[in-house]
Every structure is written in structure tokens, then in C-alpha cells.
Design an enzyme around this catalytic site. Structure first.
Site, PDB file in Angstrom:
ATOM      1  N   GLU A  26       0.821  -1.228   0.000  1.00 26.78           N
ATOM      2  CA  GLU A  26       0.000   0.000   0.000  1.00 26.78           C
ATOM      3  C   GLU A  26       0.854   1.277   0.000  1.00 26.78           C
ATOM      4  OE1 GLU A  26      -1.380   1.951   3.385  1.00 26.78           O
ATOM      5  OE2 GLU A  26      -1.285   0.177   4.675  1.00 26.78           O
ATOM      6  N   LYS A  87      -5.100  10.949   1.221  1.00 26.80           N
ATOM      7  CA  LYS A  87      -5.300   9.609   1.796  1.00 26.80           C
ATOM      8  C   LYS A  87      -6.643   9.096   1.261  1.00 26.80           C
ATOM      9  CE  LYS A  87      -6.223   7.377   6.252  1.00 26.80           C
ATOM     10  NZ  LYS A  87      -6.378   7.602   7.697  1.00 26.80           N
ATOM     11  N   VAL A 107      -5.478   0.438   3.311  1.00 30.37           N
ATOM     12  CA  VAL A 107      -5.718  -1.004   3.204  1.00 30.37           C
ATOM     13  C   VAL A 107      -6.972  -1.252   2.354  1.00 30.37           C
ATOM     14  CG1 VAL A 107      -6.384  -3.066   4.515  1.00 30.37           C
ATOM     15  CG2 VAL A 107      -4.490  -1.627   5.311  1.00 30.37           C
ATOM     16  N   ASP A 139     -16.328   5.981  14.686  1.00 32.54           N
ATOM     17  CA  ASP A 139     -15.122   5.836  13.865  1.00 32.54           C
ATOM     18  C   ASP A 139     -14.673   4.378  13.783  1.00 32.54           C
ATOM     19  OD1 ASP A 139     -12.857   6.139  12.388  1.00 32.54           O
ATOM     20  OD2 ASP A 139     -11.949   7.682  13.652  1.00 32.54           O
ATOM     21  N   SER A 141     -12.871   1.914  10.933  1.00 31.91           N
ATOM     22  CA  SER A 141     -12.163   2.004   9.652  1.00 31.91           C
ATOM     23  C   SER A 141     -12.902   1.260   8.548  1.00 31.91           C
ATOM     24  CB  SER A 141     -10.763   1.434   9.798  1.00 31.91           C
ATOM     25  OG  SER A 141     -10.119   1.445   8.536  1.00 31.91           O
ATOM     26  N   ALA A 142     -12.907   1.877   7.372  1.00 27.79           N
ATOM     27  CA  ALA A 142     -13.474   1.222   6.183  1.00 27.79           C
ATOM     28  C   ALA A 142     -12.659  -0.019   5.797  1.00 27.79           C
ATOM     29  CB  ALA A 142     -13.526   2.205   5.023  1.00 27.79           C
ATOM     30  N   ASP A 143     -11.468  -0.182   6.385  1.00 32.01           N
ATOM     31  CA  ASP A 143     -10.694  -1.406   6.130  1.00 32.01           C
ATOM     32  C   ASP A 143     -11.504  -2.642   6.529  1.00 32.01           C
ATOM     33  OD1 ASP A 143      -8.628   0.330   5.508  1.00 32.01           O
ATOM     34  OD2 ASP A 143      -7.369  -0.205   7.232  1.00 32.01           O
ATOM     35  N   LYS A 160      -2.884  -1.746  15.864  1.00 34.52           N
ATOM     36  CA  LYS A 160      -2.296  -0.964  16.959  1.00 34.52           C
ATOM     37  C   LYS A 160      -3.295  -0.766  18.072  1.00 34.52           C
ATOM     38  CE  LYS A 160      -0.849   2.275  14.353  1.00 34.52           C
ATOM     39  NZ  LYS A 160      -1.029   1.402  13.265  1.00 34.52           N
TER      40      LYS A 160
HETATM   41  N1  PSU Z   1      -1.587   1.598  10.465  1.00 34.54           N
HETATM   42  C1  PSU Z   1      -0.279   1.943  10.414  1.00 34.54           C
HETATM   43  N2  PSU Z   1       0.171   2.779   9.464  1.00 34.54           N
HETATM   44  C2  PSU Z   1      -0.678   3.264   8.529  1.00 34.54           C
HETATM   45  C3  PSU Z   1      -2.053   2.884   8.558  1.00 34.54           C
HETATM   46  C4  PSU Z   1      -2.466   2.051   9.536  1.00 34.54           C
HETATM   47  O1  PSU Z   1       0.490   1.520  11.234  1.00 34.54           O
HETATM   48  O2  PSU Z   1      -0.226   4.044   7.683  1.00 34.54           O
HETATM   49  C5  PSU Z   1      -2.961   3.370   7.485  1.00 34.54           C
HETATM   50  C6  PSU Z   1      -3.374   2.204   6.566  1.00 34.54           C
HETATM   51  O3  PSU Z   1      -3.332   2.651   5.227  1.00 34.54           O
HETATM   52  C7  PSU Z   1      -4.795   1.931   6.978  1.00 34.54           C
HETATM   53  C8  PSU Z   1      -5.247   3.311   7.355  1.00 34.54           C
HETATM   54  O4  PSU Z   1      -5.585   1.370   5.971  1.00 34.54           O
HETATM   55  O5  PSU Z   1      -4.153   3.878   8.039  1.00 34.54           O
HETATM   56  C9  PSU Z   1      -6.478   3.309   8.226  1.00 34.54           C
HETATM   57  O6  PSU Z   1      -6.950   4.608   8.318  1.00 34.54           O
HETATM   58  P1  PSU Z   1      -8.384   4.884   8.960  1.00 34.54           P
HETATM   59  O7  PSU Z   1      -8.218   4.503  10.406  1.00 34.54           O
HETATM   60  O8  PSU Z   1      -8.608   6.346   8.753  1.00 34.54           O
HETATM   61  O9  PSU Z   1      -9.355   4.000   8.245  1.00 34.54           O
HETATM   62 MN    MN Z   2     -11.860   6.487  10.569  1.00 33.76          MN
END
Ligand code: PSU
Ligand code: MN
Length: 308
Positions: A26, A87, A107, A139, A141-143, A160
Site C-alpha cells: 500500500e 489519503k 488497506v 469511527d 475504519s473502512a478497512d 495498533k
Molecule cells: N496503520 C499503520 N500505518 C498506517 C495505517 C495504519 O500503522 O499508515 C494506514 C493504513 O493505510 C490503513 C489506514 O488502511 O491507516 C487506516 O486509516 P483509517 O483509520 O482512517 O481507516
Molecule cells: Mn476512521
């Protein structure tokens, strides 16, 4: 239909046509997850590690609205240095493509583009999850919803503990996403090998993991699989120390009113500051280890697919 938006590097195209192992990587980790120049150096080293372990790397990003599968050195530099790289998660994808902008893929969006190209295995650092306080912020994640829907296996070092890890596991279960850990029966928590959360499915053998993935798809169960690969012992951080640093960074994010898609990049940068760079070293090493395991998994999955 979507092919006209895709630009796949010739060596990746050839590998896919020959059913050879390919590993997607990614770009949000490059543009928003690490500082320059370590981000670009890490991205290049990951590609090298994938090659050394028998697969072809495919770093994914969006340049001038093109969905790039495989980035040149100049494109990696752009991702690592420019300040106009959005992003991009699933929500943002059509806008960035339609407006011909540059985008770093999370992701979720890396899975979408990998799937368009026919890539089955993807290595990253950590996946997004259910954020702490999600019961009021919503909140999540869309992941996680991408993992429910898009058939790509994601090798990561768990998630994390800036996230609510028990709720993240609940959400994955609800969405029917298998999570299998490698060489441990505990969910790794990115900077540490421990989280205190045991996983029911785990294996010491990468071919068992390839079999699980192959079987899921052979059963017509669409969607991804999370392969949780702990940070190597030598680079793991002390659990109490990093938990404390994460708490501090979360408090600062709340005090500053950081929200939504800015949350994860803010926390990563803040933790790096608090640990005087130590978290970045660990982050880099766990990504290397994921690239290595993902390459082995991609090779094993090709074998599993062609043998039955
Ligand atoms: N975890 C990390 N480093 C990152 C991310 C997650 O240690 O850079 C990034 C990944 O691309 C993941 C995104 O898909 O953050 C998730 O963001 P959000 O929580 O806004 O969905
Ligand atoms: Mn989010």
C-alpha cells in the site's frame, strides 16, 4: 469496464498471467504513515524483500487519477515527498480518479485495486479497526468492511492499540472475516507481540494459512482474510512503555480535536515523537517481516490453487 482506469506494470501483468506469486503493497503507509526519507527507503526495501522471497511486488497508488499497480522510483518519491497526496479509502476513490488527483491508498482501497488486477495477497503494517470511543464517534475504519467484501488476504502485524482491539475482533467476527495468526496464538498489537487477546485460529505453517484462504474462496465465501504476523521479538517494544505512549498520544488527539481520517496519521507521528523515533524503527521492521511472510504466502497460495 474498470480496465481503462488501471495501469499495471508489465512485469506484474506477466506474473499474473502466468499464475506466479504477486504481493500488493500500500501507499498510505508511505505518504501518511512515515516521514521522508524513511518512507521511500522502506517502500523500496519492501519490494526487494518480496522479490528475495520469490514473489513480484506491486506497490499500489493513484497518480493523476490512474490506478497504478506498480510504481516507478520517481512515483515512489512523489508519494513520499509531495504534500498533495490525498489519503484515499473506498469513499474517496471515485473523486480522486475523476479529478485526476494523486492518492495514497489505504488497506481498503489497496484491496480494491489489487482485486481489480487479480492480486490475492497484500502486505501492510497494521490494519485500521474500531477506534477507541467508537460508541460515540462511530469511527470504524473502512478497512474492516472492505475485508468483509473483497477477496484479498492481508498480512499485517495485527492492529495498533490506538484502536479498541476487542471491538475490532468482534467486528471482524460479525462481518465473517477470518483472522489467523502466524507462529503465535495471540493477536499481535503492532508494536508488541502481545495484546492479551487469544485467537482461535493460528498456525506455525504458512501452507496451513494458504489452505485456509484457498478453502474460503473455494467455498464461494467472498471477502478477505487477516493474517496476523507478530513483529520479530528483537524489534518488539516493551508493552507497558508503548501502552503509556499510546495513551499520551490519544489524550493529545482528543485535546486538539483531531478526527476522522486524520486520526491514524496524527497518532503515528505523535507516538514517534514521544518514543524519540523508536516506534518508527519497530514499524519499519514489522513491515519488512510482513513483506517476507506475504511473499511466502503468495507462493504457497499459487501452489494451493494449482494443485486442486
Ligand atoms: N496503520 C499503520 N500505518 C498506517 C495505517 C495504519 O500503522 O499508515 C494506514 C493504513 O493505510 C490503513 C489506514 O488502511 O491507516 C487506516 O486509516 P483509517 O483509520 O482512517 O481507516
Ligand atoms: Mn476512521
Amino acid at each position: 469496464m474498470f480496465e481503462k482506469y488501471l495501469d499495471i506494470k508489465p512485469d506484474i501483468q506477466a506474473a499474473l498471467a502466468a499464475n506466479k506469486a504477486v504481493v500488493a503493497l500500500e501507499s498510505t503507509i508511505i505518504s501518511h504513515g512515515m516521514p521522508y526519507p524513511q518512507n521511500v527507503a522502506t517502500a523500496k526495501q519492501c519490494e526487494q524483500i518480496v522479490r528475495e522471497n520469490g514473489a513480484i511486488p506491486a506497490t499500489i497508488g493513484i497518480i493523476n487519477g490512474k490506478l497504478k499497480v506498480g510504481l516507478s522510483d520517481e512515483e515512489l518519491e512523489l508519494m513520499g515527498q509531495a504534500n498533495n497526496i490525498m489519503k484515499v479509502s473506498r469513499r474517496d476513490l471515485p473523486w480522486v480518479v475523476a479529478q485526476k488527483l494523486h492518492g495514497a491508498t489505504t488497506v481498503a482501497s489497496t484491496m480494491i485495486i489489487a482485486n481489480m488486477a487479480g492480486i490475492k495477497v497484500f502486505a501492510t503494517g497494521g490494519i485500521g479497526g474500531v477506534h477507541r470511543g467508537a460508541e460515540t464517534t462511530f469511527d470504524i475504519s473502512a478497512d474492516l468492511t472492505e475485508l468483509a467484501n473483497t477477496s484479498v488476504a492481508v498480512v499485517c502485524a495485527g492492529a495498533k492499540s490506538i484502536l479498541d482491539l476487542p471491538l475490532t475482533l468482534e467486528y471482524l467476527e460479525t462481518q465473517g472475516v477470518p483472522i489467523i495468526s502466524y507462529q503465535t496464538n495471540e493477536l499481535p498489537a503492532f508494536y508488541t507481540r502481545q495484546s492479551g487477546l487469544m485467537l482461535p485460529q493460528w498456525s506455525n505453517d504458512i501452507t496451513n494459512i494458504a489452505d485456509l484462504i484457498h478453502t474460503k474462496w473455494a467455498l464461494n465465501l467472498k471477502g478477505g482474510v487477516v493474517v496476523a504476523n507478530p513483529v520479530p521479538e528483537a524489534y518488539a517494544m516493551d508493552f507497558d512503555y508503548i501502552s503509556n505512549c499510546i495513551e499520551q498520544s490519544l489524550q493529545k488527539a482528543t485535546a486538539l480535536g483531531i478526527k476522522g481520517k486524520d486520526t491514524t496519521p496524527f497518532l503515528l507521528a505523535e507516538i514517534k515523537k514521544i518514543t524519540a523515533g523508536k516506534s518508527l524503527d519497530t514499524n519499519i521492521q514489522l513491515v519488512f517481516n510482513n513483506a517476507k511472510v506475504a511473499a511466502a504466502l503468495a507462493v504457497a497460495l499459487c501452489a494451493a490453487i494449482s494443485s486442486r
